[in-house]
Design a protein around this motif. Structure first.
Motif, PDB file in Angstrom:
ATOM      1  N   ASN A  67     -12.327   1.119   9.257  1.00 46.16           N
ATOM      2  CA  ASN A  67     -12.315   2.571   9.360  1.00 46.16           C
ATOM      3  C   ASN A  67     -11.516   3.221   8.236  1.00 46.16           C
ATOM      4  O   ASN A  67     -11.260   4.421   8.267  1.00 46.16           O
ATOM      5  CB  ASN A  67     -11.761   3.003  10.723  1.00 46.16           C
ATOM      6  CG  ASN A  67     -12.812   2.921  11.797  1.00 46.16           C
ATOM      7  OD1 ASN A  67     -13.653   3.803  11.911  1.00 46.16           O
ATOM      8  ND2 ASN A  67     -12.786   1.850  12.573  1.00 46.16           N
ATOM      9  N   GLY A  68     -11.106   2.423   7.259  1.00 49.92           N
ATOM     10  CA  GLY A  68     -10.401   2.961   6.101  1.00 49.92           C
ATOM     11  C   GLY A  68      -8.939   3.262   6.340  1.00 49.92           C
ATOM     12  O   GLY A  68      -8.324   3.990   5.569  1.00 49.92           O
ATOM     13  N   LEU A  69      -8.367   2.693   7.391  1.00 56.31           N
ATOM     14  CA  LEU A  69      -6.965   2.960   7.695  1.00 56.31           C
ATOM     15  C   LEU A  69      -6.046   1.975   6.980  1.00 56.31           C
ATOM     16  O   LEU A  69      -6.369   0.802   6.832  1.00 56.31           O
ATOM     17  CB  LEU A  69      -6.709   2.863   9.204  1.00 56.31           C
ATOM     18  CG  LEU A  69      -7.501   3.809  10.082  1.00 56.31           C
ATOM     19  CD1 LEU A  69      -7.120   3.604  11.541  1.00 56.31           C
ATOM     20  CD2 LEU A  69      -7.277   5.245   9.682  1.00 56.31           C
ATOM     21  N   TYR A  70      -4.901   2.456   6.560  1.00 52.28           N
ATOM     22  CA  TYR A  70      -3.820   1.609   6.082  1.00 52.28           C
ATOM     23  C   TYR A  70      -3.291   0.898   7.322  1.00 52.28           C
ATOM     24  O   TYR A  70      -3.171   1.512   8.384  1.00 52.28           O
ATOM     25  CB  TYR A  70      -2.740   2.481   5.450  1.00 52.28           C
ATOM     26  CG  TYR A  70      -1.650   1.712   4.761  1.00 52.28           C
ATOM     27  CD1 TYR A  70      -1.790   1.322   3.437  1.00 52.28           C
ATOM     28  CD2 TYR A  70      -0.463   1.396   5.414  1.00 52.28           C
ATOM     29  CE1 TYR A  70      -0.778   0.627   2.787  1.00 52.28           C
ATOM     30  CE2 TYR A  70       0.551   0.702   4.779  1.00 52.28           C
ATOM     31  CZ  TYR A  70       0.382   0.320   3.461  1.00 52.28           C
ATOM     32  OH  TYR A  70       1.376  -0.372   2.831  1.00 52.28           O
ATOM     33  N   VAL A  71      -3.002  -0.386   7.242  1.00 49.44           N
ATOM     34  CA  VAL A  71      -2.547  -1.131   8.410  1.00 49.44           C
ATOM     35  C   VAL A  71      -1.133  -1.671   8.217  1.00 49.44           C
ATOM     36  O   VAL A  71      -0.794  -2.181   7.154  1.00 49.44           O
ATOM     37  CB  VAL A  71      -3.509  -2.295   8.783  1.00 49.44           C
ATOM     38  CG1 VAL A  71      -4.840  -1.764   9.260  1.00 49.44           C
ATOM     39  CG2 VAL A  71      -3.709  -3.249   7.639  1.00 49.44           C
ATOM     40  N   VAL A  72      -0.330  -1.512   9.255  1.00 49.26           N
ATOM     41  CA  VAL A  72       0.994  -2.136   9.314  1.00 49.26           C
ATOM     42  C   VAL A  72       0.854  -3.254  10.324  1.00 49.26           C
ATOM     43  O   VAL A  72       0.566  -3.027  11.498  1.00 49.26           O
ATOM     44  CB  VAL A  72       2.091  -1.137   9.722  1.00 49.26           C
ATOM     45  CG1 VAL A  72       3.436  -1.845   9.834  1.00 49.26           C
ATOM     46  CG2 VAL A  72       2.180   0.008   8.712  1.00 49.26           C
ATOM     47  N   TYR A  91      -5.300  -5.005  -1.904  1.00 45.80           N
ATOM     48  CA  TYR A  91      -4.309  -4.132  -2.524  1.00 45.80           C
ATOM     49  C   TYR A  91      -4.344  -2.725  -1.917  1.00 45.80           C
ATOM     50  O   TYR A  91      -5.400  -2.136  -1.779  1.00 45.80           O
ATOM     51  CB  TYR A  91      -4.572  -4.079  -4.030  1.00 45.80           C
ATOM     52  CG  TYR A  91      -3.619  -3.206  -4.789  1.00 45.80           C
ATOM     53  CD1 TYR A  91      -2.296  -3.597  -4.956  1.00 45.80           C
ATOM     54  CD2 TYR A  91      -4.032  -1.997  -5.334  1.00 45.80           C
ATOM     55  CE1 TYR A  91      -1.415  -2.805  -5.649  1.00 45.80           C
ATOM     56  CE2 TYR A  91      -3.159  -1.202  -6.040  1.00 45.80           C
ATOM     57  CZ  TYR A  91      -1.844  -1.607  -6.188  1.00 45.80           C
ATOM     58  OH  TYR A  91      -0.966  -0.820  -6.875  1.00 45.80           O
ATOM     59  N   ASN A  92      -3.185  -2.218  -1.578  1.00 45.76           N
ATOM     60  CA  ASN A  92      -3.009  -0.864  -1.037  1.00 45.76           C
ATOM     61  C   ASN A  92      -3.782  -0.606   0.250  1.00 45.76           C
ATOM     62  O   ASN A  92      -4.197   0.518   0.520  1.00 45.76           O
ATOM     63  CB  ASN A  92      -3.358   0.200  -2.070  1.00 45.76           C
ATOM     64  CG  ASN A  92      -2.300   0.317  -3.142  1.00 45.76           C
ATOM     65  OD1 ASN A  92      -1.211  -0.212  -3.009  1.00 45.76           O
ATOM     66  ND2 ASN A  92      -2.628   0.989  -4.210  1.00 45.76           N
ATOM     67  N   SER A  93      -3.983  -1.640   1.046  1.00 48.73           N
ATOM     68  CA  SER A  93      -4.653  -1.458   2.331  1.00 48.73           C
ATOM     69  C   SER A  93      -3.721  -1.705   3.508  1.00 48.73           C
ATOM     70  O   SER A  93      -4.066  -1.395   4.636  1.00 48.73           O
ATOM     71  CB  SER A  93      -5.852  -2.400   2.447  1.00 48.73           C
ATOM     72  OG  SER A  93      -6.822  -2.071   1.504  1.00 48.73           O
ATOM     73  N   LYS A 128      -0.347   4.989  -2.412  1.00 45.34           N
ATOM     74  CA  LYS A 128      -1.761   5.311  -2.595  1.00 45.34           C
ATOM     75  C   LYS A 128      -2.569   4.363  -1.708  1.00 45.34           C
ATOM     76  O   LYS A 128      -2.538   3.157  -1.877  1.00 45.34           O
ATOM     77  CB  LYS A 128      -2.168   5.143  -4.057  1.00 45.34           C
ATOM     78  CG  LYS A 128      -3.609   5.487  -4.336  1.00 45.34           C
ATOM     79  CD  LYS A 128      -3.923   5.301  -5.814  1.00 45.34           C
ATOM     80  CE  LYS A 128      -5.333   5.468  -6.213  1.00 45.34           C
ATOM     81  NZ  LYS A 128      -6.358   5.773  -5.332  1.00 45.34           N
ATOM     82  N   ILE A 129      -3.271   4.931  -0.770  1.00 39.72           N
ATOM     83  CA  ILE A 129      -4.025   4.135   0.192  1.00 39.72           C
ATOM     84  C   ILE A 129      -5.437   3.904  -0.323  1.00 39.72           C
ATOM     85  O   ILE A 129      -6.133   4.839  -0.704  1.00 39.72           O
ATOM     86  CB  ILE A 129      -4.080   4.840   1.565  1.00 39.72           C
ATOM     87  CG1 ILE A 129      -2.662   4.994   2.116  1.00 39.72           C
ATOM     88  CG2 ILE A 129      -4.966   4.080   2.531  1.00 39.72           C
ATOM     89  CD1 ILE A 129      -2.590   5.819   3.370  1.00 39.72           C
TER      90      ILE A 129
END
Length: 181
Positions: A108-113, A127-129, A154-155
């Motif tokens: 879904n294009g989310l940055y994940v922790v 990279y950057n995800s 930058k995501i």
């Protein structure tokens, strides 16, 4: 800045770590965000503890629970989020396996922790995800969240959009296998 966490309300999902991290974030005067926690309640006592912590720290306007959501509503919540976070931790010989929900969030294009204590922590994150962190390192987690809120990271939200069709086919296949049991 909407954050989302998806997982049943039970101790090994690490929602207590989320609350501590959000408290740290608010104490760093970073208040332009909201965390939505989605998931069925498997442990009412644990939910009570979480809500007491939220009240104690005065985080009611920063954290909300939705309970279980159907796929269409969950997809809508993810579409409106910037970041997915799940801070799973081992508890009473229970642990987080691979965690397909991380893939769904990436898709879904989310940055994940990602929790260092989950099976997904070994997944090569583009990279950057996303980032892999210890679930109880609240300072480091809140620092990352603050960078996300302040657009200091930058995501890259396109890495997994290409998986969309294959992901849903895979997901549907897994569901049908379970239903056949």
């Amino acid at each position: 800045n909407n954050f989302i966490s998806v997982g049943s309300i039970k101790r090994r999902k690490g929602h207590h770590h989320l609350i501590e991290s959000v408290n740290n974030l608010v104490n760093k005067n970073c208040k332009n965000f909201h965390l939505t926690i989605v998931g069925s309640t498997d442990d009412l006592n644990y939910l009570k503890i979480l809500k007491e912590k939220i009240f104690k720290y005065r985080l009611e306007k920063y954290i909300s629970f939705t309970g279980f959501l159907e796929d269409s509503r969950l997809s809508q919540k993810m579409a409106n989020a910037k970041l997915f976070i799940l801070l799973s931790d081992d508890f009473n010989y229970q642990f987080e396996g691979f965690g397909l929900v991380y893939l769904e969030a990436l898709n879904n294009g989310l940055y994940v922790v990602i929790s260092k204590k989950s099976g997904f922590s070994n997944f090569k994150i583009p990279y950057n995800s996303g980032v892999v962190l210890k679930p109880n390192n609240y300072s480091e987690i809140s620092n990352y969240l603050k960078k996300i809120v302040n657009n200091k990271i930058k995501i890259n939200s396109n890495n997994y959009r290409l998986l969309s069709e294959k992901w849903y086919l895979f997901k549907n296949r897994i569901v049908s296998l379970y239903q056949g049991l």
